[in-house]
Design a protein around this motif. Structure first.
Motif, PDB file in Angstrom:
ATOM      1  N   ARG A   6       2.013  13.210  29.123  1.00  0.00           N
ATOM      2  CA  ARG A   6       1.949  11.807  28.684  1.00  0.00           C
ATOM      3  C   ARG A   6       3.039  11.381  27.516  1.00  0.00           C
ATOM      4  O   ARG A   6       2.971  12.195  26.716  1.00  0.00           O
ATOM      5  N   ARG A  24      11.204   6.602  33.717  1.00  0.00           N
ATOM      6  CA  ARG A  24      10.026   5.805  34.789  1.00  0.00           C
ATOM      7  C   ARG A  24      10.319   6.296  36.207  1.00  0.00           C
ATOM      8  O   ARG A  24       9.039   6.537  36.871  1.00  0.00           O
ATOM      9  N   VAL A  30       4.862   7.609  31.511  1.00  0.00           N
ATOM     10  CA  VAL A  30       5.107   6.830  30.195  1.00  0.00           C
ATOM     11  C   VAL A  30       3.846   5.911  30.017  1.00  0.00           C
ATOM     12  O   VAL A  30       3.511   4.963  30.777  1.00  0.00           O
ATOM     13  N   VAL A  31       3.109   6.268  28.790  1.00  0.00           N
ATOM     14  CA  VAL A  31       1.784   5.672  28.770  1.00  0.00           C
ATOM     15  C   VAL A  31       1.904   4.511  27.463  1.00  0.00           C
ATOM     16  O   VAL A  31       1.072   3.824  27.449  1.00  0.00           O
ATOM     17  N   ALA A  56       9.495  -2.251  29.775  1.00  0.00           N
ATOM     18  CA  ALA A  56       8.277  -1.737  29.639  1.00  0.00           C
ATOM     19  C   ALA A  56       7.266  -2.903  30.378  1.00  0.00           C
ATOM     20  O   ALA A  56       6.218  -2.534  31.237  1.00  0.00           O
ATOM     21  N   ILE A  61       3.859  -1.388  31.363  1.00  0.00           N
ATOM     22  CA  ILE A  61       3.591  -0.148  30.270  1.00  0.00           C
ATOM     23  C   ILE A  61       3.124  -0.835  29.243  1.00  0.00           C
ATOM     24  O   ILE A  61       3.946  -1.819  28.823  1.00  0.00           O
TER      25      ILE A  61
END
Length: 161
Positions: A6, A24, A30-31, A56, A61
């Motif tokens: 993570r 990505r 990518v949290v 993002a 995201i």
């Protein structure tokens, strides 16, 4: 099968957006993304999102834009994402030790100079203005302070006339 790591990413300008876009494509997740708050720009002074925020959001995201990462709220936001690794690229804030210590695998910084030269903001412009013959990118383990941790990897490139 191993679980995906993570990653929480913190960055703001185009240089950071490019790295986020590459992350990505990798196997890790990518949290969450931290970026600077929207700022007025242009003649109309309309609020403008950072390149990292736009990347993002396009990828779905979650984005966080704290004015300061030196607050308990910012620490709790990061804690809620349960990061294994924090990757920082031209974020625009010095992160406190409590933030750096939270990810289980630590925090790394991608910096656009060969450290220790040109720590801080605008390292590419500063290297050119100084007449340096080469520059590059360094990846460093983060610690409290400004670009002061041990360098883990670097790539050197010549600066053309």
């Amino acid at each position: 099968m191993t679980e995906k790591q993570r990653i929480v990413f913190a960055g703001t300008p185009e240089f950071a957006r490019i790295i986020l876009a590459e992350l990505r494509q990798g196997p890790e997740a990518v949290v969450g993304v931290f970026t600077q708050p929207d700022r007025p720009a242009g003649r109309g002074r309309a609020l403008q999102a950072s390149p990292v925020k736009l990347e993002a959001l396009a990828a779905g995201i979650p984005v966080f834009q704290p004015e300061s990462c030196k607050t308990g709220e910012a620490l709790e936001l990061l804690r809620s994402l349960a990061p294994d690794l924090l990757i920082v690229v031209a974020y625009g804030q010095i992160l406190p030790q409590a933030i750096l210590a939270l990810p289980t695998r630590g925090a790394i910084n991608v910096h656009a100079s060969l450290l220790p030269a040109w720590r801080g903001a605008a390292p590419i412009a500063r290297a050119i203005a100084a007449g340096d013959k080469e520059s590059g990118v360094a990846i460093m383990q983060m610690e409290a302070g400004l670009d002061s941790g041990p360098v883990l990897w670097e790539e050197r490139v010549p600066i053309a006339p």
